[in-house]
Design a protein around this motif. Structure first.
Motif, PDB file in Angstrom:
ATOM      1  N   TYR A 145       8.743  20.832-118.435  1.00  0.00           N
ATOM      2  CA  TYR A 145       8.197  20.318-117.187  1.00  0.00           C
ATOM      3  C   TYR A 145       9.295  20.251-116.119  1.00  0.00           C
ATOM      4  O   TYR A 145      10.386  19.737-116.370  1.00  0.00           O
ATOM      5  CB  TYR A 145       7.631  18.914-117.396  1.00  0.00           C
ATOM      6  CG  TYR A 145       6.244  18.880-117.966  1.00  0.00           C
ATOM      7  CD1 TYR A 145       5.974  19.395-119.228  1.00  0.00           C
ATOM      8  CD2 TYR A 145       5.189  18.327-117.248  1.00  0.00           C
ATOM      9  CE1 TYR A 145       4.711  19.364-119.751  1.00  0.00           C
ATOM     10  CE2 TYR A 145       3.909  18.286-117.764  1.00  0.00           C
ATOM     11  CZ  TYR A 145       3.673  18.806-119.023  1.00  0.00           C
ATOM     12  OH  TYR A 145       2.404  18.770-119.549  1.00  0.00           O
ATOM     13  N   LYS A 146       8.980  20.711-114.909  1.00  0.00           N
ATOM     14  CA  LYS A 146       9.940  20.609-113.804  1.00  0.00           C
ATOM     15  C   LYS A 146       9.902  19.216-113.189  1.00  0.00           C
ATOM     16  O   LYS A 146      10.872  18.781-112.570  1.00  0.00           O
ATOM     17  CB  LYS A 146       9.647  21.679-112.763  1.00  0.00           C
ATOM     18  CG  LYS A 146       9.943  23.088-113.255  1.00  0.00           C
ATOM     19  CD  LYS A 146       9.847  24.105-112.137  1.00  0.00           C
ATOM     20  CE  LYS A 146      10.247  25.484-112.649  1.00  0.00           C
ATOM     21  NZ  LYS A 146      10.206  26.507-111.577  1.00  0.00           N
ATOM     22  N   GLN A 147       8.778  18.535-113.312  1.00  0.00           N
ATOM     23  CA  GLN A 147       8.671  17.160-112.841  1.00  0.00           C
ATOM     24  C   GLN A 147       8.652  16.260-114.070  1.00  0.00           C
ATOM     25  O   GLN A 147       7.793  16.383-114.942  1.00  0.00           O
ATOM     26  CB  GLN A 147       7.392  16.949-112.015  1.00  0.00           C
ATOM     27  CG  GLN A 147       7.223  15.513-111.533  1.00  0.00           C
ATOM     28  CD  GLN A 147       6.062  15.374-110.569  1.00  0.00           C
ATOM     29  OE1 GLN A 147       6.004  16.062-109.554  1.00  0.00           O
ATOM     30  NE2 GLN A 147       5.143  14.476-110.872  1.00  0.00           N
ATOM     31  N   TYR A 148       9.619  15.371-114.133  1.00  0.00           N
ATOM     32  CA  TYR A 148       9.717  14.509-115.315  1.00  0.00           C
ATOM     33  C   TYR A 148      10.494  13.250-114.970  1.00  0.00           C
ATOM     34  O   TYR A 148      11.192  13.169-113.956  1.00  0.00           O
ATOM     35  CB  TYR A 148      10.414  15.235-116.474  1.00  0.00           C
ATOM     36  CG  TYR A 148      11.817  15.693-116.143  1.00  0.00           C
ATOM     37  CD1 TYR A 148      12.055  16.977-115.668  1.00  0.00           C
ATOM     38  CD2 TYR A 148      12.904  14.836-116.286  1.00  0.00           C
ATOM     39  CE1 TYR A 148      13.326  17.389-115.335  1.00  0.00           C
ATOM     40  CE2 TYR A 148      14.183  15.244-115.964  1.00  0.00           C
ATOM     41  CZ  TYR A 148      14.387  16.530-115.485  1.00  0.00           C
ATOM     42  OH  TYR A 148      15.658  16.933-115.141  1.00  0.00           O
ATOM     43  N   ASP A 203      14.232  10.391-112.164  1.00  0.00           N
ATOM     44  CA  ASP A 203      13.274  11.479-112.253  1.00  0.00           C
ATOM     45  C   ASP A 203      13.861  12.770-111.689  1.00  0.00           C
ATOM     46  O   ASP A 203      14.966  12.780-111.137  1.00  0.00           O
ATOM     47  CB  ASP A 203      11.943  11.111-111.590  1.00  0.00           C
ATOM     48  CG  ASP A 203      12.050  10.908-110.087  1.00  0.00           C
ATOM     49  OD1 ASP A 203      11.384   9.990-109.579  1.00  0.00           O
ATOM     50  OD2 ASP A 203      12.810  11.646-109.414  1.00  0.00           O
ATOM     51  N   SER A 204      13.134  13.832-111.807  1.00  0.00           N
ATOM     52  CA  SER A 204      13.623  15.158-111.444  1.00  0.00           C
ATOM     53  C   SER A 204      13.744  15.367-109.942  1.00  0.00           C
ATOM     54  O   SER A 204      14.265  16.399-109.516  1.00  0.00           O
ATOM     55  CB  SER A 204      12.708  16.225-112.045  1.00  0.00           C
ATOM     56  OG  SER A 204      11.350  15.959-111.725  1.00  0.00           O
ATOM     57  N   TYR A 205      13.282  14.378-109.148  1.00  0.00           N
ATOM     58  CA  TYR A 205      13.396  14.468-107.689  1.00  0.00           C
ATOM     59  C   TYR A 205      14.389  13.445-107.133  1.00  0.00           C
ATOM     60  O   TYR A 205      14.419  13.214-105.923  1.00  0.00           O
ATOM     61  CB  TYR A 205      12.027  14.297-107.044  1.00  0.00           C
ATOM     62  CG  TYR A 205      11.138  15.500-107.274  1.00  0.00           C
ATOM     63  CD1 TYR A 205      10.276  15.551-108.358  1.00  0.00           C
ATOM     64  CD2 TYR A 205      11.194  16.601-106.431  1.00  0.00           C
ATOM     65  CE1 TYR A 205       9.486  16.654-108.600  1.00  0.00           C
ATOM     66  CE2 TYR A 205      10.401  17.715-106.654  1.00  0.00           C
ATOM     67  CZ  TYR A 205       9.551  17.734-107.748  1.00  0.00           C
ATOM     68  OH  TYR A 205       8.770  18.839-107.974  1.00  0.00           O
ATOM     69  N   GLY A 206      15.200  12.878-108.008  1.00  0.00           N
ATOM     70  CA  GLY A 206      16.251  11.967-107.560  1.00  0.00           C
ATOM     71  C   GLY A 206      15.881  10.501-107.525  1.00  0.00           C
ATOM     72  O   GLY A 206      16.675   9.673-107.092  1.00  0.00           O
ATOM     73  N   GLY A 207      14.690  10.168-107.956  1.00  0.00           N
ATOM     74  CA  GLY A 207      14.295   8.766-107.996  1.00  0.00           C
ATOM     75  C   GLY A 207      15.096   8.009-109.036  1.00  0.00           C
ATOM     76  O   GLY A 207      15.387   8.536-110.112  1.00  0.00           O
ATOM     77  N   ASN A 259      22.147  18.460-115.951  1.00  0.00           N
ATOM     78  CA  ASN A 259      21.106  19.438-116.246  1.00  0.00           C
ATOM     79  C   ASN A 259      21.641  20.627-117.028  1.00  0.00           C
ATOM     80  O   ASN A 259      20.940  21.218-117.846  1.00  0.00           O
ATOM     81  CB  ASN A 259      20.447  19.908-114.951  1.00  0.00           C
ATOM     82  CG  ASN A 259      19.587  18.827-114.329  1.00  0.00           C
ATOM     83  OD1 ASN A 259      18.932  18.065-115.018  1.00  0.00           O
ATOM     84  ND2 ASN A 259      19.603  18.750-113.001  1.00  0.00           N
ATOM     85  N   LEU A 299       6.970  10.372-112.001  1.00  0.00           N
ATOM     86  CA  LEU A 299       8.072  10.044-111.112  1.00  0.00           C
ATOM     87  C   LEU A 299       8.333   8.544-111.145  1.00  0.00           C
ATOM     88  O   LEU A 299       7.426   7.760-111.457  1.00  0.00           O
ATOM     89  CB  LEU A 299       7.768  10.478-109.677  1.00  0.00           C
ATOM     90  CG  LEU A 299       7.583  11.975-109.449  1.00  0.00           C
ATOM     91  CD1 LEU A 299       7.187  12.250-108.004  1.00  0.00           C
ATOM     92  CD2 LEU A 299       8.851  12.746-109.815  1.00  0.00           C
ATOM     93  N   ARG A 312       8.634   6.426-108.736  1.00  0.00           N
ATOM     94  CA  ARG A 312       7.826   5.627-107.804  1.00  0.00           C
ATOM     95  C   ARG A 312       6.416   5.369-108.336  1.00  0.00           C
ATOM     96  O   ARG A 312       5.725   4.468-107.852  1.00  0.00           O
ATOM     97  CB  ARG A 312       7.746   6.323-106.448  1.00  0.00           C
ATOM     98  CG  ARG A 312       6.989   7.639-106.446  1.00  0.00           C
ATOM     99  CD  ARG A 312       6.781   8.148-105.014  1.00  0.00           C
ATOM    100  NE  ARG A 312       5.963   9.359-104.972  1.00  0.00           N
ATOM    101  CZ  ARG A 312       6.482  10.576-104.916  1.00  0.00           C
ATOM    102  NH1 ARG A 312       7.779  10.737-104.902  1.00  0.00           N
ATOM    103  NH2 ARG A 312       5.681  11.623-104.876  1.00  0.00           N
TER     104      ARG A 312
END
Length: 125
Positions: free
Chosen positions: A29-32, A52-56, A73, A102, A104
């Motif tokens: 998964y790219k979002q995790y 998470d994968s978006y910096g959260g 990574n 994510l 959030r």
């Protein structure tokens, strides 16, 4: 098949530091969301840090400013740098993966489908 394997636990005196590692394999998964949990003796398991994968990022109040969660990574590895350790940090520590989530969105523990085997951290006074 997803696997998480922790390492780096052990015993340390109060005020000391430890760095936990969690090698994550098989996650497509790219979002995790990856998180560290702990279960102290006689207490429920609690989430203490997540990314998470978006910096959260998210930390429990009990570890904020003392613990740092980060990932490499290239090595597929999640870390937890723990400084200024206290006896109340004594617990079994687990890394866990929630695919598609994510920080959030605040997933609960049941949304984490994959868990490591756990590693013991003991802090003596």
């Amino acid at each position: 098949q997803v696997h998480l394997v922790e390492s780096g636990g052990g015993s340390v005196q109060s005020g000391g530091s430890l760095n936990l590692s969690c090698v994550v394999s098989g996650n497509a998964y790219k979002q995790y969301l990856l998180a560290w949990f702990r279960r102290a003796p006689g207490k429920e398991r609690e989430q203490i840090a997540a990314l998470d994968s978006y910096g959260g990022l998210k930390y429990a109040d009990s570890v904020k400013s003392r613990f740092t969660i980060f990932e490499d990574n290239a090595k597929n590895t999640l870390y937890l740098q723990m400084n200024s350790l206290k006896p109340e940090d004594t617990a079994m520590y687990y890394c866990a993966l929630a695919q598609g989530w994510l920080v959030r969105e605040m997933p609960t523990q049941r949304h984490f489908a994959y868990w490591g085997q756990g590693i013991q951290v003991t802090v003596s006074s």
